[in-house]
Each structure stands twice: as structure tokens, then as C-alpha cells.
Scaffold this motif. Structure first.
Motif, PDB file in Angstrom:
ATOM      1  N   VAL A 153       0.851  -1.188   0.000  1.00 30.18           N
ATOM      2  CA  VAL A 153       0.000   0.000   0.000  1.00 30.18           C
ATOM      3  C   VAL A 153       0.890   1.242   0.000  1.00 30.18           C
ATOM      4  O   VAL A 153       1.889   1.291   0.724  1.00 30.18           O
ATOM      5  CB  VAL A 153      -0.937   0.018   1.224  1.00 30.18           C
ATOM      6  CG1 VAL A 153      -1.851   1.236   1.178  1.00 30.18           C
ATOM      7  CG2 VAL A 153      -1.747  -1.270   1.290  1.00 30.18           C
ATOM      8  N   THR A 154       0.532   2.218  -0.804  1.00 30.08           N
ATOM      9  CA  THR A 154       1.298   3.453  -0.869  1.00 30.08           C
ATOM     10  C   THR A 154       0.565   4.553  -0.113  1.00 30.08           C
ATOM     11  O   THR A 154      -0.657   4.707  -0.252  1.00 30.08           O
ATOM     12  CB  THR A 154       1.510   3.891  -2.331  1.00 30.08           C
ATOM     13  OG1 THR A 154       2.083   2.817  -3.067  1.00 30.08           O
ATOM     14  CG2 THR A 154       2.446   5.093  -2.409  1.00 30.08           C
ATOM     15  N   TYR A 155       1.331   5.315   0.680  1.00 32.06           N
ATOM     16  CA  TYR A 155       0.778   6.442   1.425  1.00 32.06           C
ATOM     17  C   TYR A 155       1.490   7.716   0.982  1.00 32.06           C
ATOM     18  O   TYR A 155       2.696   7.707   0.706  1.00 32.06           O
ATOM     19  CB  TYR A 155       0.937   6.237   2.930  1.00 32.06           C
ATOM     20  CG  TYR A 155       0.133   5.067   3.453  1.00 32.06           C
ATOM     21  CD1 TYR A 155      -1.199   5.227   3.834  1.00 32.06           C
ATOM     22  CD2 TYR A 155       0.696   3.800   3.552  1.00 32.06           C
ATOM     23  CE1 TYR A 155      -1.946   4.153   4.301  1.00 32.06           C
ATOM     24  CE2 TYR A 155      -0.042   2.721   4.017  1.00 32.06           C
ATOM     25  CZ  TYR A 155      -1.366   2.902   4.392  1.00 32.06           C
ATOM     26  OH  TYR A 155      -2.115   1.836   4.840  1.00 32.06           O
ATOM     27  N   ALA A 156       0.729   8.793   0.915  1.00 36.63           N
ATOM     28  CA  ALA A 156       1.286  10.066   0.461  1.00 36.63           C
ATOM     29  C   ALA A 156       0.716  11.200   1.281  1.00 36.63           C
ATOM     30  O   ALA A 156      -0.429  11.151   1.744  1.00 36.63           O
ATOM     31  CB  ALA A 156       0.966  10.285  -1.020  1.00 36.63           C
ATOM     32  N   GLY A 159       1.047  19.240   0.698  1.00 35.71           N
ATOM     33  CA  GLY A 159       0.577  20.574   1.031  1.00 35.71           C
ATOM     34  C   GLY A 159      -0.905  20.685   1.307  1.00 35.71           C
ATOM     35  O   GLY A 159      -1.354  21.653   1.925  1.00 35.71           O
ATOM     36  N   ALA A 160      -1.702  19.709   0.861  1.00 38.90           N
ATOM     37  CA  ALA A 160      -3.140  19.759   1.104  1.00 38.90           C
ATOM     38  C   ALA A 160      -3.510  19.359   2.521  1.00 38.90           C
ATOM     39  O   ALA A 160      -4.673  19.475   2.911  1.00 38.90           O
ATOM     40  CB  ALA A 160      -3.877  18.859   0.107  1.00 38.90           C
ATOM     41  N   GLY A 161      -2.527  18.883   3.291  1.00 41.35           N
ATOM     42  CA  GLY A 161      -2.785  18.517   4.679  1.00 41.35           C
ATOM     43  C   GLY A 161      -3.491  17.192   4.845  1.00 41.35           C
ATOM     44  O   GLY A 161      -3.979  16.879   5.933  1.00 41.35           O
ATOM     45  N   LYS A 162      -3.546  16.391   3.777  1.00 38.75           N
ATOM     46  CA  LYS A 162      -4.229  15.107   3.849  1.00 38.75           C
ATOM     47  C   LYS A 162      -3.232  13.957   3.751  1.00 38.75           C
ATOM     48  O   LYS A 162      -2.187  14.084   3.121  1.00 38.75           O
ATOM     49  CB  LYS A 162      -5.253  14.982   2.725  1.00 38.75           C
ATOM     50  CG  LYS A 162      -6.372  16.018   2.806  1.00 38.75           C
ATOM     51  CD  LYS A 162      -7.341  15.880   1.647  1.00 38.75           C
ATOM     52  CE  LYS A 162      -8.453  16.935   1.733  1.00 38.75           C
ATOM     53  NZ  LYS A 162      -9.395  16.822   0.596  1.00 38.75           N
ATOM     54  N   LEU A 163      -3.586  12.846   4.378  1.00 37.62           N
ATOM     55  CA  LEU A 163      -2.812  11.618   4.257  1.00 37.62           C
ATOM     56  C   LEU A 163      -3.633  10.667   3.399  1.00 37.62           C
ATOM     57  O   LEU A 163      -4.755  10.302   3.761  1.00 37.62           O
ATOM     58  CB  LEU A 163      -2.525  11.011   5.625  1.00 37.62           C
ATOM     59  CG  LEU A 163      -1.442   9.927   5.698  1.00 37.62           C
ATOM     60  CD1 LEU A 163      -0.993   9.744   7.134  1.00 37.62           C
ATOM     61  CD2 LEU A 163      -1.899   8.598   5.123  1.00 37.62           C
ATOM     62  N   TYR A 164      -3.069  10.301   2.239  1.00 41.88           N
ATOM     63  CA  TYR A 164      -3.774   9.463   1.273  1.00 41.88           C
ATOM     64  C   TYR A 164      -3.277   8.022   1.344  1.00 41.88           C
ATOM     65  O   TYR A 164      -2.089   7.772   1.532  1.00 41.88           O
ATOM     66  CB  TYR A 164      -3.544   9.973  -0.146  1.00 41.88           C
ATOM     67  CG  TYR A 164      -4.036  11.374  -0.409  1.00 41.88           C
ATOM     68  CD1 TYR A 164      -5.377  11.626  -0.700  1.00 41.88           C
ATOM     69  CD2 TYR A 164      -3.156  12.449  -0.394  1.00 41.88           C
ATOM     70  CE1 TYR A 164      -5.819  12.916  -0.959  1.00 41.88           C
ATOM     71  CE2 TYR A 164      -3.586  13.740  -0.653  1.00 41.88           C
ATOM     72  CZ  TYR A 164      -4.914  13.969  -0.926  1.00 41.88           C
ATOM     73  OH  TYR A 164      -5.356  15.248  -1.186  1.00 41.88           O
ATOM     74  N   GLU A 165      -4.210   7.106   1.136  1.00 44.41           N
ATOM     75  CA  GLU A 165      -3.894   5.685   1.003  1.00 44.41           C
ATOM     76  C   GLU A 165      -4.265   5.256  -0.407  1.00 44.41           C
ATOM     77  O   GLU A 165      -5.404   5.439  -0.839  1.00 44.41           O
ATOM     78  CB  GLU A 165      -4.677   4.869   2.028  1.00 44.41           C
ATOM     79  CG  GLU A 165      -4.438   3.364   1.939  1.00 44.41           C
ATOM     80  CD  GLU A 165      -5.321   2.601   2.906  1.00 44.41           C
ATOM     81  OE1 GLU A 165      -4.920   2.451   4.075  1.00 44.41           O
ATOM     82  OE2 GLU A 165      -6.427   2.175   2.495  1.00 44.41           O
ATOM     83  N   VAL A 166      -3.282   4.685  -1.129  1.00 43.68           N
ATOM     84  CA  VAL A 166      -3.515   4.281  -2.514  1.00 43.68           C
ATOM     85  C   VAL A 166      -3.250   2.784  -2.639  1.00 43.68           C
ATOM     86  O   VAL A 166      -2.131   2.314  -2.409  1.00 43.68           O
ATOM     87  CB  VAL A 166      -2.605   5.065  -3.481  1.00 43.68           C
ATOM     88  CG1 VAL A 166      -2.883   4.643  -4.919  1.00 43.68           C
ATOM     89  CG2 VAL A 166      -2.817   6.567  -3.313  1.00 43.68           C
ATOM     90  N   ARG A 167      -4.295   2.062  -3.003  1.00 44.01           N
ATOM     91  CA  ARG A 167      -4.203   0.628  -3.248  1.00 44.01           C
ATOM     92  C   ARG A 167      -4.523   0.355  -4.710  1.00 44.01           C
ATOM     93  O   ARG A 167      -5.422   0.983  -5.279  1.00 44.01           O
ATOM     94  CB  ARG A 167      -5.183  -0.155  -2.364  1.00 44.01           C
ATOM     95  CG  ARG A 167      -4.900  -0.067  -0.870  1.00 44.01           C
ATOM     96  CD  ARG A 167      -5.996  -0.760  -0.077  1.00 44.01           C
ATOM     97  NE  ARG A 167      -5.771  -0.698   1.356  1.00 44.01           N
ATOM     98  CZ  ARG A 167      -5.176  -1.645   2.070  1.00 44.01           C
ATOM     99  NH1 ARG A 167      -4.766  -2.752   1.458  1.00 44.01           N
ATOM    100  NH2 ARG A 167      -5.012  -1.514   3.360  1.00 44.01           N
ATOM    101  N   ALA A 168      -3.801  -0.555  -5.319  1.00 45.52           N
ATOM    102  CA  ALA A 168      -4.015  -0.866  -6.735  1.00 45.52           C
ATOM    103  C   ALA A 168      -5.452  -1.303  -6.984  1.00 45.52           C
ATOM    104  O   ALA A 168      -5.987  -2.164  -6.277  1.00 45.52           O
ATOM    105  CB  ALA A 168      -3.043  -1.969  -7.168  1.00 45.52           C
ATOM    106  N   GLY A 169      -6.079  -0.673  -7.967  1.00 47.12           N
ATOM    107  CA  GLY A 169      -7.428  -1.057  -8.367  1.00 47.12           C
ATOM    108  C   GLY A 169      -8.537  -0.572  -7.465  1.00 47.12           C
ATOM    109  O   GLY A 169      -9.695  -0.975  -7.647  1.00 47.12           O
ATOM    110  N   GLN A 170      -8.214   0.278  -6.471  1.00 45.38           N
ATOM    111  CA  GLN A 170      -9.233   0.777  -5.551  1.00 45.38           C
ATOM    112  C   GLN A 170      -9.240   2.309  -5.534  1.00 45.38           C
ATOM    113  O   GLN A 170      -8.225   2.934  -5.848  1.00 45.38           O
ATOM    114  CB  GLN A 170      -8.982   0.245  -4.138  1.00 45.38           C
ATOM    115  CG  GLN A 170      -9.061  -1.256  -4.013  1.00 45.38           C
ATOM    116  CD  GLN A 170      -8.934  -1.712  -2.568  1.00 45.38           C
ATOM    117  OE1 GLN A 170      -9.199  -0.970  -1.627  1.00 45.38           O
ATOM    118  NE2 GLN A 170      -8.503  -2.959  -2.384  1.00 45.38           N
ATOM    119  N   PRO A 171     -10.359   2.917  -5.156  1.00 46.65           N
ATOM    120  CA  PRO A 171     -10.390   4.379  -5.039  1.00 46.65           C
ATOM    121  C   PRO A 171      -9.412   4.857  -3.971  1.00 46.65           C
ATOM    122  O   PRO A 171      -9.156   4.154  -2.985  1.00 46.65           O
ATOM    123  CB  PRO A 171     -11.844   4.663  -4.628  1.00 46.65           C
ATOM    124  CG  PRO A 171     -12.616   3.453  -5.033  1.00 46.65           C
ATOM    125  CD  PRO A 171     -11.672   2.301  -4.887  1.00 46.65           C
TER     126      PRO A 171
END
Length: 294
Positions: A153-156, A159-171
């Protein structure tokens, strides 16, 4: 640097916490305990260059950030969209890919791919052998910190102040909001992420499952990087000063001054060594500091 650490509780009931599938909320951490004051201990002075602090490669121009793999190669991002590979033993440099945008953070998955974020809010996966790229997510706001977890899982953050979780094939999932501007993100391998807000000086801990946020410390300067050592402690640097923060007690201690360096990127690896980039010395240099973490 004087750092005042404050132990913070979980978010108050009125605070908005982001969990899976929800976006746009702000995480506001509130104080739950008196400040934890670290004992006064003189930080170690590490001279650069020296036996314990040496330049691995110089003449790098203006690198943004880097990551070192297990084979002795550094992968370095540049704001012109280049991702470069540097063999640390020889200094040989090759360009892995171009045209990746105004690059910031980078991390590796150990299986031949890099993950890079750019200032325009794009997260890409890059094949290190061919340079081919895949857009994993876009429109995320300026991205700075990128980390790829052991479970793929990739996290990013940025500057937007958000922590994103990116999983392949998912929103894309917004784990938490209101984190400020963090140029780095670190995982402890136990479900917690750490970020450093440059604007307010907060060191934040986020539960990756619930999105609950704790403010572990706040300080008067601008923390530019953050990492978790093999000892479970959190490390971050402000210029030439390195601080260790206990995430359980909230106690912070300045452990070292890297004399001769003014680093932007700083990271402690699992062996206890650290890497830092300096855009002043040698036209952009990558340094290794050994034995920093006992």
C-alpha cells in the motif's frame, strides 16, 4: 534548537476524523496531558566530513529527496521530472525516467519499482528497469512525502494537509486531514504513520485504520523530514539538528548536531545509519552518517 514535546490524547469527540471512504474532514488533536520535558543532555557533535559522516557522492545538482536500496544504489528525484539512479560505490549516475513532473517524494517496493509524487498531485509507479510509468492517482494536491508499505500500500502526504492511502485497483482513501504541510512520512510497521508539519512544527501520529491523529510534539522551527528507527523511536531533522522523539511518552531529545551539513532530506534506516542530502556542499551531495542510532 529547543523542542517542547507535548503528549496529546486522541481526538476530541467534536473533531472530525476520516475513515475509509470518507473525505474532506479535518483532524484536530487536543491536549490531554502536561508537557513531557526531556532531561537536558548535550547533543553529540558530528563533524561532516569525518569517519562517521562522509559524502557518498557529490555534484548532484539540486536533488529534492532520495531513497537508498539494499544493493547500494540511491534513487534521487528532481523538480525537472528526472528520477536518477546513483551507484554509491562508484558514483555512476543514470537517468531512470524523465518527464515525471515537479517531483518530490520517492520510495521503493523492493520488487523493481519506485513510487514518486509530484507537486501537481500525481502519484506514479515507475519501472526501474525500463523507466515506464503508470499513473496510480491524480488530483491529490501538492505531494511531498511518499512511502510504500510492506503489504503493498502506498501512502502520500503533502501541502493539502491530507494523508492518502492508494491501493491498486481501488479508489484513493483519505485517511486523515488537517495534517498541515509535511515533506515526509514514515510508517512504524504497526499501523501508525508519522508526519511533520512544517507550518506549525507539529509531529503527528496517525492511526492508518481509524484516521485518529495525535500531536506528539510541537517545536519552533520547521521539521523537514521524519523517519522511524529500528528502536521504534521517531527521528526528524531541522537543518543540522537531529531530534529523537519517543512516540509513547512524547519525550523529545536533540541527539546530534551535524556540523558542516544543512540538510533538507534526512532519513534513519533500519541499521541505525542515516542519509542526508545537502544542496550547499559540492553542488548537491548525498551523505551517510553511521552509528547515529545506538
Amino acid at each position: 534548537m529547543r523542542l517542547t514535546a507535548v503528549a496529546m490524547g486522541t481526538l476530541a469527540a467534536g473533531a472530525l476524523v476520516l475513515t475509509g471512504g470518507v473525505s474532506g474532514n479535518t483532524a484536530n488533536a487536543t491536549s490531554a496531558a502536561a508537557p513531557a520535558v526531556a532531561p537536558a543532555v548535550a547533543p553529540a557533535v558530528v563533524n561532516c566530513p569525518s569517519v562517521s559522516c562522509r559524502s557518498l557522492v557529490s555534484g548532484l545538482g539540486e536533488p529534492v529527496t532520495s531513497v537508498v536500496d539494499a544493493s547500494g544504489n540511491a534513487y534521487i528525484t528532481y523538480s525537472n521530472g528526472d528520477l536518477r539512479k546513483v551507484a554509491l560505490a562508484t558514483g555512476a549516475t543514470t537517468t531512470v525516467a524523465r518527464g515525471l513532473g515537479n517531483l518530490r517524494g520517492v520510495d521503493l517496493d523492493g520488487n523493481g519499482s519506485a513510487y514518486v509524487g509530484d507537486f501537481d498531485g500525481n502519484l506514479r509507479k515507475v519501472n526501474l528497469a525500463t523507466g515506464s510509468q503508470e499513473l496510480l492517482a491524480g488530483g491529490l494536491g501538492p505531494l511531498h512525502g511518499i512511502v510504500h508499505s510492506a503489504v503493498g500500500v502506498t501512502y502520500a502526504t503533502g501541502g493539502a494537509g491530507k494523508l492518502y492511502e492508494v491501493r491498486a485497483g481501488q479508489p484513493v482513501r483519505v485517511v486523515a486531514s488537517g495534517l498541515g504541510l509535511s515533506q515526509g512520512i514514515a510508517l512504524d510497521g504497526k499501523g501508525l504513520a508519522y508526519t511533520a508539519d512544517m507550518m506549525t512544527g507539529r509531529i503527528l501520529q496517525t492511526d492508518l485504520t481509524t484516521g485518529a491523529v495525535k500531536s506528539l510534539a510541537k517545536e519552533q522551527y520547521e521539521p523537514t523530514s521524519i523517519s522511524v528507527g529500528s528502536d521504534g523511536q521517531v527521528y526528524f531533522a531541522v537543518g543540522s539538528e537531529v531530534t529523537r522523539l519517543n512516540p509513547v511518552t512524547g519525550q523529545a531529545v536533540e541527539i546530534a548536531t551535524l556540523r558542516g551539513l544543512n540538510s533538507v532530506f534526512f532519513k534513519v534506516d533500519k541499521s541505525g545509519d542515516a542519509y542526508a542530502t545537502d544542496v550547499v556542499s559540492g553542488g548537491g551531495s548525498l551523505w551517510k552518517i553511521t552509528g547515529l542510532v545506538g
